[in-house]
Design an enzyme around this catalytic site. Structure first.
Site, PDB file in Angstrom:
ATOM      1  N   HIS A 159       0.857  -1.186   0.000  1.00  0.00           N
ATOM      2  CA  HIS A 159       0.000   0.000   0.000  1.00  0.00           C
ATOM      3  C   HIS A 159       0.893   1.235   0.000  1.00  0.00           C
ATOM      4  CE1 HIS A 159      -3.260   2.728   0.884  1.00  0.00           C
ATOM      5  NE2 HIS A 159      -2.632   3.158   1.960  1.00  0.00           N
ATOM      6  N   GLY A 210       3.223   4.850   3.982  1.00  0.00           N
ATOM      7  CA  GLY A 210       2.678   5.562   5.130  1.00  0.00           C
ATOM      8  C   GLY A 210       1.249   5.146   5.378  1.00  0.00           C
ATOM      9  N   GLY A 258      -0.828  11.613   3.360  1.00  0.00           N
ATOM     10  CA  GLY A 258      -0.564  12.595   2.298  1.00  0.00           C
ATOM     11  C   GLY A 258       0.173  12.017   1.104  1.00  0.00           C
ATOM     12  N   LYS A 259       0.151  10.702   0.938  1.00  0.00           N
ATOM     13  CA  LYS A 259       0.893  10.076  -0.161  1.00  0.00           C
ATOM     14  C   LYS A 259       0.350  10.504  -1.527  1.00  0.00           C
ATOM     15  CE  LYS A 259       0.006   5.904   1.279  1.00  0.00           C
ATOM     16  NZ  LYS A 259      -0.815   6.270   2.452  1.00  0.00           N
ATOM     17  N   SER A 260      -0.963  10.410  -1.702  1.00  0.00           N
ATOM     18  CA  SER A 260      -1.557  10.736  -3.001  1.00  0.00           C
ATOM     19  C   SER A 260      -1.428  12.219  -3.322  1.00  0.00           C
ATOM     20  CB  SER A 260      -3.038  10.317  -3.021  1.00  0.00           C
ATOM     21  OG  SER A 260      -3.166   8.922  -2.817  1.00  0.00           O
ATOM     22  N   ASP A 313      -2.044   3.769  -4.274  1.00  0.00           N
ATOM     23  CA  ASP A 313      -2.803   2.859  -3.420  1.00  0.00           C
ATOM     24  C   ASP A 313      -2.189   1.464  -3.382  1.00  0.00           C
ATOM     25  OD1 ASP A 313      -4.972   2.394  -1.601  1.00  0.00           O
ATOM     26  OD2 ASP A 313      -5.894   1.181  -3.169  1.00  0.00           O
ATOM     27  N   GLU A 322      -6.551   8.550  -5.990  1.00  0.00           N
ATOM     28  CA  GLU A 322      -7.660   8.917  -5.105  1.00  0.00           C
ATOM     29  C   GLU A 322      -7.237  10.092  -4.228  1.00  0.00           C
ATOM     30  OE1 GLU A 322     -10.097   7.282  -1.199  1.00  0.00           O
ATOM     31  OE2 GLU A 322      -8.662   5.973  -2.226  1.00  0.00           O
ATOM     32  N   ARG A 341      19.146  13.948  11.641  1.00  0.00           N
ATOM     33  CA  ARG A 341      19.330  15.314  11.157  1.00  0.00           C
ATOM     34  C   ARG A 341      20.602  15.478  10.335  1.00  0.00           C
ATOM     35  NH1 ARG A 341      18.064  19.569  15.878  1.00  0.00           N
ATOM     36  NH2 ARG A 341      18.166  20.914  14.032  1.00  0.00           N
TER      37      ARG A 341
END
Length: 321
Positions: free
Chosen positions: A142, A157, A162-164, A181, A206, A247
């Site tokens: 996914h 994630g 916020g991937k799409s 997806d 999506e 960092r």
């Protein structure tokens, strides 16, 4: 138990534009289950130990020329020794004329016989590449897969991370989209992972609040690709103020997917962070590392903290893996 895969002979015929000379049954009912292929010269000479009948057999000038040097009895014995083992299929290369006795022998033992106009070596290379991809071990993850500055970036994630939305921003910035997806990942060799989208959702994204969009139709053909090699993984997670995030980037982290080691970077998601810019930078930095340059190492060396022998060895192992 290792899952096995197959590809129909019909798909191989269609993909390589093969001419059908003889088929004992419909080509889509004949399944090929191994990416190994064989040239049967040594079996025609009479040595059949270790012969694998699951392999497609390739014959060119050498094999057909060898058969022509035999008398009828020896030729029938050689063909019976080989075809009697019931190989998966036989392919004649270079568009060579196929003798009647060869066709008759294939019909007798019900071995599929095909022909290609391609020369032997290029055809072998193309067929091996096709079988490696079609029969490769695979899993579905996914996530989102994009090509960013030539690097295949798999974005993972939880739902709502916020991937799409990041994929759409990357497309708007000139990068290319492969899958949203569900990402089908195949191991095409010991060190290479290739990702693609399932056919029924290819090029669709999506977006919560908007719905389904077709990236190819909305942004153009130049915004999408069908497949891409996976060079790195970006793991998105909600920002945790109690967690110490990397960092400097000196220590390299890896994920194993289908037993292939892939660099992985964890990116904390916080309101106001431009994930597309961060992923662009991560992709360029990943290319630098593969080429032997590490910005953090250069900085630390400039500060007199250049004892990074262990990290250099790790980087070299990764580059050669």
């Amino acid at each position: 138990m290792t899952e096995s895969y197959s590809v129909s002979l019909q798909k191989i015929i269609d993909n390589h534009s093969l001419e059908i000379v003889y088929l004992p049954k419909k080509a889509d009912e004949i399944l090929i289950t191994t990416n190994e292929i064989n040239r049967p010269g040594i079996v025609l000479a009479g040595y059949a130990d270790y012969f694998d009948p699951l392999r497609i057999q390739i014959l060119g000038w050498t094999e057909l020329g060898y058969l022509r040097t035999m008398n009828d009895a020896d030729r029938e014995k050689a063909l019976s020794c080989w075809l009697g083992l019931h190989p998966a299929a036989a392919v004649i290369t270079r568009g060579l004329e196929i003798p009647d006795y060869f066709v008759a022998a294939c019909e007798k033992f019900q071995v599929p016989l095909l022909r290609t106009a391609d020369e032997t070596s290029p055809f072998l290379a193309n067929l091996i590449q096709y079988l490696n991809s079609s029969l490769a071990p695979r899993i579905t993850r996914h996530g989102v897969l994009c090509e960013v500055y030539g690097e295949g970036v798999l974005i993972l994630g939880e739902s709502g991370a916020g991937k799409s939305e990041t994929a759409v921003e990357l497309i708007k910035r000139g990068h290319r989209f492969i899958a949203d997806d569900a990402v089908e990942i195949r191991r095409t060799d010991a060190h290479t992972l290739v990702g693609a989208s399932p056919n029924n959702i290819r090029h669709f994204i999506e977006l919560r609040g908007i719905g389904i969009i077709n990236a190819r139709r909305l942004f153009g053909m130049g915004s999408v690709k069908d497949t891409e090699k996976i060079d790195m993984v970006i793991q998105l997670e909600p920002w945790d103020s109690t967690k110490a995030y990397d960092r400097l980037g000196i220590d390299s982290e890896y994920a194993r997917i289908l037993d292939v080691k892939v660099p992985v970077i964890t990116v904390p998601v916080n309101p106001g962070r431009n994930l597309a810019v961060i992923i662009e930078t991560a992709a360029m930095n990943n290319r630098h590392k593969k080429m032997g340059y590490n910005a953090a190492r250069e900085l630390m060396a400039g500060l007199g903290m250049e004892d990074f022998e262990a990290e250099e060895k790790e980087l070299e192992i990764w580059k050669n893996s």
